[in-house]
Design a protein around this motif. Structure first.
Motif, PDB file in Angstrom:
ATOM      1  N   TRP A 241       0.839  -1.208   0.000  1.00 50.73           N
ATOM      2  CA  TRP A 241       0.000   0.000   0.000  1.00 50.73           C
ATOM      3  C   TRP A 241       0.874   1.258   0.000  1.00 50.73           C
ATOM      4  O   TRP A 241       0.626   2.203  -0.752  1.00 50.73           O
ATOM      5  CB  TRP A 241      -0.907  -0.005   1.237  1.00 50.73           C
ATOM      6  N   ALA A 242       1.892   1.268   0.846  1.00 51.28           N
ATOM      7  CA  ALA A 242       2.743   2.456   0.962  1.00 51.28           C
ATOM      8  C   ALA A 242       3.454   2.761  -0.347  1.00 51.28           C
ATOM      9  O   ALA A 242       3.583   3.927  -0.735  1.00 51.28           O
ATOM     10  CB  ALA A 242       3.752   2.258   2.091  1.00 51.28           C
ATOM     11  N   ARG A 243       3.921   1.733  -1.049  1.00 52.19           N
ATOM     12  CA  ARG A 243       4.610   1.970  -2.325  1.00 52.19           C
ATOM     13  C   ARG A 243       3.674   2.616  -3.346  1.00 52.19           C
ATOM     14  O   ARG A 243       4.095   3.453  -4.138  1.00 52.19           O
ATOM     15  CB  ARG A 243       5.167   0.662  -2.883  1.00 52.19           C
ATOM     16  N   ARG A 244       2.414   2.199  -3.324  1.00 48.69           N
ATOM     17  CA  ARG A 244       1.452   2.772  -4.289  1.00 48.69           C
ATOM     18  C   ARG A 244       1.116   4.219  -3.961  1.00 48.69           C
ATOM     19  O   ARG A 244       0.618   4.954  -4.817  1.00 48.69           O
ATOM     20  CB  ARG A 244       0.167   1.936  -4.304  1.00 48.69           C
ATOM     21  N   HIS A 245       1.363   4.648  -2.720  1.00 51.17           N
ATOM     22  CA  HIS A 245       0.948   5.996  -2.297  1.00 51.17           C
ATOM     23  C   HIS A 245       2.134   6.854  -1.840  1.00 51.17           C
ATOM     24  O   HIS A 245       1.953   7.793  -1.066  1.00 51.17           O
ATOM     25  CB  HIS A 245      -0.076   5.889  -1.159  1.00 51.17           C
ATOM     26  N   LEU A 246       3.322   6.554  -2.353  1.00 51.03           N
ATOM     27  CA  LEU A 246       4.506   7.296  -1.917  1.00 51.03           C
ATOM     28  C   LEU A 246       4.413   8.786  -2.209  1.00 51.03           C
ATOM     29  O   LEU A 246       4.928   9.605  -1.460  1.00 51.03           O
ATOM     30  CB  LEU A 246       5.761   6.724  -2.590  1.00 51.03           C
ATOM     31  N   ALA A 247       3.808   9.147  -3.328  1.00 52.61           N
ATOM     32  CA  ALA A 247       3.768  10.554  -3.728  1.00 52.61           C
ATOM     33  C   ALA A 247       2.770  11.362  -2.911  1.00 52.61           C
ATOM     34  O   ALA A 247       2.734  12.595  -3.017  1.00 52.61           O
ATOM     35  CB  ALA A 247       3.441  10.672  -5.215  1.00 52.61           C
ATOM     36  N   GLY A 249       0.865  12.517   0.835  1.00 55.13           N
ATOM     37  CA  GLY A 249       1.187  12.686   2.244  1.00 55.13           C
ATOM     38  C   GLY A 249       0.766  11.443   3.011  1.00 55.13           C
ATOM     39  O   GLY A 249      -0.321  10.891   2.770  1.00 55.13           O
ATOM     40  N   PHE A 250       1.591  10.968   3.936  1.00 52.39           N
ATOM     41  CA  PHE A 250       1.297   9.720   4.625  1.00 52.39           C
ATOM     42  C   PHE A 250       0.192   9.901   5.654  1.00 52.39           C
ATOM     43  O   PHE A 250       0.198  10.857   6.435  1.00 52.39           O
ATOM     44  CB  PHE A 250       2.552   9.183   5.319  1.00 52.39           C
ATOM     45  N   THR A 280       8.375   5.886   9.886  1.00 47.56           N
ATOM     46  CA  THR A 280       9.798   5.643   9.622  1.00 47.56           C
ATOM     47  C   THR A 280       9.970   4.672   8.467  1.00 47.56           C
ATOM     48  O   THR A 280      10.854   4.841   7.619  1.00 47.56           O
ATOM     49  CB  THR A 280      10.492   5.088  10.880  1.00 47.56           C
ATOM     50  N   TYR A 281       9.113   3.641   8.408  1.00 52.28           N
ATOM     51  CA  TYR A 281       9.224   2.681   7.308  1.00 52.28           C
ATOM     52  C   TYR A 281       8.864   3.335   5.975  1.00 52.28           C
ATOM     53  O   TYR A 281       9.498   3.068   4.950  1.00 52.28           O
ATOM     54  CB  TYR A 281       8.338   1.469   7.571  1.00 52.28           C
ATOM     55  N   VAL A 282       7.864   4.191   5.986  1.00 49.78           N
ATOM     56  CA  VAL A 282       7.527   4.921   4.749  1.00 49.78           C
ATOM     57  C   VAL A 282       8.705   5.790   4.327  1.00 49.78           C
ATOM     58  O   VAL A 282       9.010   5.901   3.128  1.00 49.78           O
ATOM     59  CB  VAL A 282       6.250   5.764   4.954  1.00 49.78           C
ATOM     60  N   ALA A 307       7.991  13.244  -6.357  1.00 48.54           N
ATOM     61  CA  ALA A 307       7.611  11.875  -6.723  1.00 48.54           C
ATOM     62  C   ALA A 307       7.571  10.940  -5.526  1.00 48.54           C
ATOM     63  O   ALA A 307       6.893   9.901  -5.564  1.00 48.54           O
ATOM     64  CB  ALA A 307       8.582  11.326  -7.770  1.00 48.54           C
ATOM     65  N   VAL A 308       8.295  11.298  -4.453  1.00 54.55           N
ATOM     66  CA  VAL A 308       8.305  10.427  -3.274  1.00 54.55           C
ATOM     67  C   VAL A 308       7.590  11.061  -2.085  1.00 54.55           C
ATOM     68  O   VAL A 308       7.721  10.597  -0.951  1.00 54.55           O
ATOM     69  CB  VAL A 308       9.750  10.032  -2.882  1.00 54.55           C
ATOM     70  N   GLY A 309       6.831  12.136  -2.337  1.00 60.73           N
ATOM     71  CA  GLY A 309       5.947  12.645  -1.308  1.00 60.73           C
ATOM     72  C   GLY A 309       6.448  13.780  -0.455  1.00 60.73           C
ATOM     73  O   GLY A 309       5.891  14.054   0.616  1.00 60.73           O
ATOM     74  N   TYR A 310       7.496  14.503  -0.911  1.00 61.97           N
ATOM     75  CA  TYR A 310       7.997  15.651  -0.162  1.00 61.97           C
ATOM     76  C   TYR A 310       7.716  16.946  -0.912  1.00 61.97           C
ATOM     77  O   TYR A 310       7.864  17.013  -2.132  1.00 61.97           O
ATOM     78  CB  TYR A 310       9.493  15.504   0.125  1.00 61.97           C
ATOM     79  N   ALA A 311       7.343  17.965  -0.158  1.00 57.26           N
ATOM     80  CA  ALA A 311       6.942  19.222  -0.778  1.00 57.26           C
ATOM     81  C   ALA A 311       8.111  20.000  -1.347  1.00 57.26           C
ATOM     82  O   ALA A 311       7.940  20.814  -2.249  1.00 57.26           O
ATOM     83  CB  ALA A 311       6.178  20.087   0.241  1.00 57.26           C
ATOM     84  N   ASP A 312       9.314  19.771  -0.822  1.00 53.22           N
ATOM     85  CA  ASP A 312      10.470  20.515  -1.318  1.00 53.22           C
ATOM     86  C   ASP A 312      11.710  19.644  -1.259  1.00 53.22           C
ATOM     87  O   ASP A 312      11.777  18.665  -0.514  1.00 53.22           O
ATOM     88  CB  ASP A 312      10.682  21.805  -0.509  1.00 53.22           C
TER      89      ASP A 312
END
Length: 335
Positions: A241-247, A249-250, A280-282, A307-312
């Motif tokens: 699930w986490a890999r599909r939603h990396l982009a 916000g967790f 931490t795992y994400v 692409a990996v879910g960080y704003a900057d």
């Protein structure tokens, strides 16, 4: 107190005495890496006339005949004598997966090795282990209450088997008092260089340059996260699930709902299996993906961050530096 290069009352430098405990099935590369580092150090001491005593290295065993995992005979200098050693060093045995390692840990000679290591600790001798050798050291109880690292892909088994050890498998090398552990496979070389450094930082630097060994402070860059996740069905579902939603916000609520578990159950399973919180795992998965993109694409750091879910990009840059100990340029494929 750590036993390092010592001085007698006349100021003469005494040799560091190391005993490497070789069991049947010892990991060939691990044993060779330890011996090659110390042999190179001794050659450089003689060639460059450094003010360091040569290391006294003995390969000791619990049997007269010991063979490596690949079937080569190991010359054994004699039985272990912890009281005569400045360091007892436990290299890996060549069992890389749980289904072969667990039975190997029940062998008679492994039990005898744990008794030797307990004797060394009772005599206040420093002990060290690398890779799967850390399991043998943990069997002795020497790691109870201590910080340690181990072979990254066996961390779930280690954590389950030795709950009293404070495991940090992301580290390549961990010193806890006078116990030192190192991570997977070639961390034997990192461990040997660390021991050389205790006698002479200058000599350790020279050995690393002669053998072309780069600094590797963390195992994190080498971890295959889904391998760890597959050790538990619930953790594996969360990983997918986490890999599909990396982009994105967790959200722990969204994750728990998606995999059909409560937030508490999910957090408890992640902690028990991986020693990590869900967030931490994400972050581990984001680092893994970011490293892949850095090495295989020409995307900017800002594009990779998105692409990996960080704003900057600053957040990603700081995380990579903190977790891996390297800068962006060092991680690019062209480096």
């Amino acid at each position: 107190m750590l036993a390092i290069g010592k001085l007698d009352i006349l100021g003469i430098i005494l040799a560091m005495k190391l005993q490497i405990l070789a069991l049947d099935g010892v990991f060939d590369t691990g044993l060779a890496a330890l011996l090659d580092v110390f042999a190179t150090a001794n050659e450089l001491v003689g060639h460059l006339a450094l003010s360091v005593a040569p290391f006294e290295v003995r390969v000791v065993g619990l049997r007269r005949r010991v063979k490596t995992a690949l079937g080569f005979s190991v010359p054994i200098a004699g039985p272990p004598a912890p009281a005569a050693a400045d360091w007892m060093v436990m290299p890996a045995i060549g069992y890389k997966m749980p289904q072969t390692l667990v039975p190997a840990l029940a062998r008679a000679d492994v039990g005898e090795a744990t008794a030797v290591l307990r004797e060394a600790r009772a005599a206040h001798r420093p002990v060290a282990a690398a890779c799967i050798g850390t399991f043998v050291l943990a069997e002795s109880g020497a790691l109870d209450g201590e910080r340690a690292t181990t072979t990254w892909w066996l961390a779930p088994l280690f954590r389950e088997r030795y709950p009293n050890v404070r495991l940090d498998e992301g580290r390549m090398l961990v010193r806890s008092g006078d116990v030192v552990t190192a991570g997977a496979a070639l961390s034997h070389m990192d461990l040997a260089l660390w021991l050389v450094r205790q006698a002479s930082p200058e000599l350790a630097g020279l050995v690393a340059r002669y053998l072309i060994v780069d600094s590797r402070p963390a195992q994190s860059a080498y971890v295959v996260s889904d391998h760890l996740a597959h050790s538990d069905p619930l953790v594996e579902k969360f990983e997918r699930w986490a890999r599909r939603h990396l982009a994105e916000g967790f959200s722990l609520d969204a994750a728990a709902d998606a995999i059909g578990a409560s937030k508490r159950t999910l957090a408890r399973r992640l902690q028990a299996v991986l020693g990590k919180t869900p967030l931490t795992y994400v972050q581990d998965l984001r680092i893994e993906r970011a490293l892949h993109l850095l090495r295989t694409s020409s995307r900017s750091l800002g594009e990779i961050a998105a692409a990996v879910g960080y704003a900057d990009e600053v957040t990603l840059r700081n995380l990579l530096r903190r977790r891996l100990g390297r800068g962006i340029r060092e991680m690019r494929l062209s480096d």
